[in-house]
Design an enzyme around this catalytic site. Structure first.
Site, PDB file in Angstrom:
ATOM      1  N   ARG A   9       0.826  -1.197   0.000  1.00 47.84           N
ATOM      2  CA  ARG A   9       0.000   0.000   0.000  1.00 47.84           C
ATOM      3  C   ARG A   9       0.865   1.253   0.000  1.00 47.84           C
ATOM      4  O   ARG A   9       1.918   1.290   0.638  1.00 47.84           O
ATOM      5  CB  ARG A   9      -0.897   0.042   1.248  1.00 47.84           C
ATOM      6  CG  ARG A   9      -1.833   1.249   1.276  1.00 47.84           C
ATOM      7  CD  ARG A   9      -2.485   1.440   2.631  1.00 47.84           C
ATOM      8  NE  ARG A   9      -1.540   1.765   3.686  1.00 47.84           N
ATOM      9  CZ  ARG A   9      -0.954   2.952   3.851  1.00 47.84           C
ATOM     10  NH1 ARG A   9      -1.195   3.943   3.028  1.00 47.84           N
ATOM     11  NH2 ARG A   9      -0.110   3.149   4.848  1.00 47.84           N
ATOM     12  N   ALA A  10       0.412   2.238  -0.750  1.00 47.19           N
ATOM     13  CA  ALA A  10       0.971   3.586  -0.692  1.00 47.19           C
ATOM     14  C   ALA A  10      -0.209   4.544  -0.569  1.00 47.19           C
ATOM     15  O   ALA A  10      -1.324   4.217  -0.970  1.00 47.19           O
ATOM     16  CB  ALA A  10       1.790   3.900  -1.932  1.00 47.19           C
ATOM     17  N   SER A  11       0.053   5.693  -0.011  1.00 47.81           N
ATOM     18  CA  SER A  11      -1.038   6.622   0.300  1.00 47.81           C
ATOM     19  C   SER A  11      -1.625   7.335  -0.902  1.00 47.81           C
ATOM     20  O   SER A  11      -2.814   7.624  -0.933  1.00 47.81           O
ATOM     21  CB  SER A  11      -0.570   7.663   1.313  1.00 47.81           C
ATOM     22  OG  SER A  11      -0.238   7.018   2.521  1.00 47.81           O
ATOM     23  N   THR A  12      -0.798   7.639  -1.894  1.00 48.30           N
ATOM     24  CA  THR A  12      -1.288   8.418  -3.033  1.00 48.30           C
ATOM     25  C   THR A  12      -0.964   7.719  -4.345  1.00 48.30           C
ATOM     26  O   THR A  12      -0.088   6.855  -4.407  1.00 48.30           O
ATOM     27  CB  THR A  12      -0.660   9.823  -3.049  1.00 48.30           C
ATOM     28  OG1 THR A  12       0.757   9.694  -3.251  1.00 48.30           O
ATOM     29  CG2 THR A  12      -0.931  10.581  -1.756  1.00 48.30           C
ATOM     30  N   GLN A  15       2.672   7.627  -5.661  1.00 48.26           N
ATOM     31  CA  GLN A  15       3.653   6.802  -4.951  1.00 48.26           C
ATOM     32  C   GLN A  15       3.588   5.376  -5.485  1.00 48.26           C
ATOM     33  O   GLN A  15       2.543   4.921  -5.938  1.00 48.26           O
ATOM     34  CB  GLN A  15       3.376   6.806  -3.447  1.00 48.26           C
ATOM     35  CG  GLN A  15       3.541   8.167  -2.810  1.00 48.26           C
ATOM     36  CD  GLN A  15       3.131   8.154  -1.345  1.00 48.26           C
ATOM     37  OE1 GLN A  15       2.182   7.488  -0.946  1.00 48.26           O
ATOM     38  NE2 GLN A  15       3.858   8.909  -0.534  1.00 48.26           N
TER      39      GLN A  15
END
Length: 121
Positions: A9-12, A15
């Site tokens: 997972r990445a926030s944006t 990314q």
């Protein structure tokens, strides 16, 4: 049979959520395991609105391993939402292993005895 399922997972969107894929693969291979599936998404860890995480949880069976690079890839949730997610993980009998949390690595060992397994839970 125990399956290892990797959550990335990445926030944006800008990314790279898959940046740790090779590290997770290497970790599993070093323990004689293979990752059955990768679940990748670009969503905030502070929200439970993460379809890939819940698809992973739905795909898991009792004793399966949820493998993450870092604990914060799984959760940056507030207390109430964390309790909800933790309850979901526990009710399904899923073992969480994080590369940045060496004490969790024992959860990846499927050969441990019943007493050790109960103590880790």
């Amino acid at each position: 049979m125990t399956f290892v399922r990797a959550y990335l997972r990445a926030s944006t969107e800008d990314q790279n959520a898959s940046r740790a894929k090779e590290d997770l693969k290497q970790f599993a291979e070093e323990r004689g395991q293979q990752i059955a599936a990768y679940y990748v998404e670009n969503k905030s860890g502070a929200s439970l609105e993460r379809p890939e995480l819940f698809r992973l949880l739905n795909d898991c069976g009792q004793g399966d391993i949820l493998l993450v690079e870092q604990v914060d890839r799984l959760s940056r949730l507030n207390g109430e939402d964390w309790e909800r997610l933790k309850s979901e993980i526990q009710s399904r009998g899923i073992r969480v292993v994080a590369l940045d949390l060496p004490t969790s690595w024992q959860m990846a060992d499927t050969s441990k005895d019943e007493l050790t397994d109960r103590m880790l839970k």
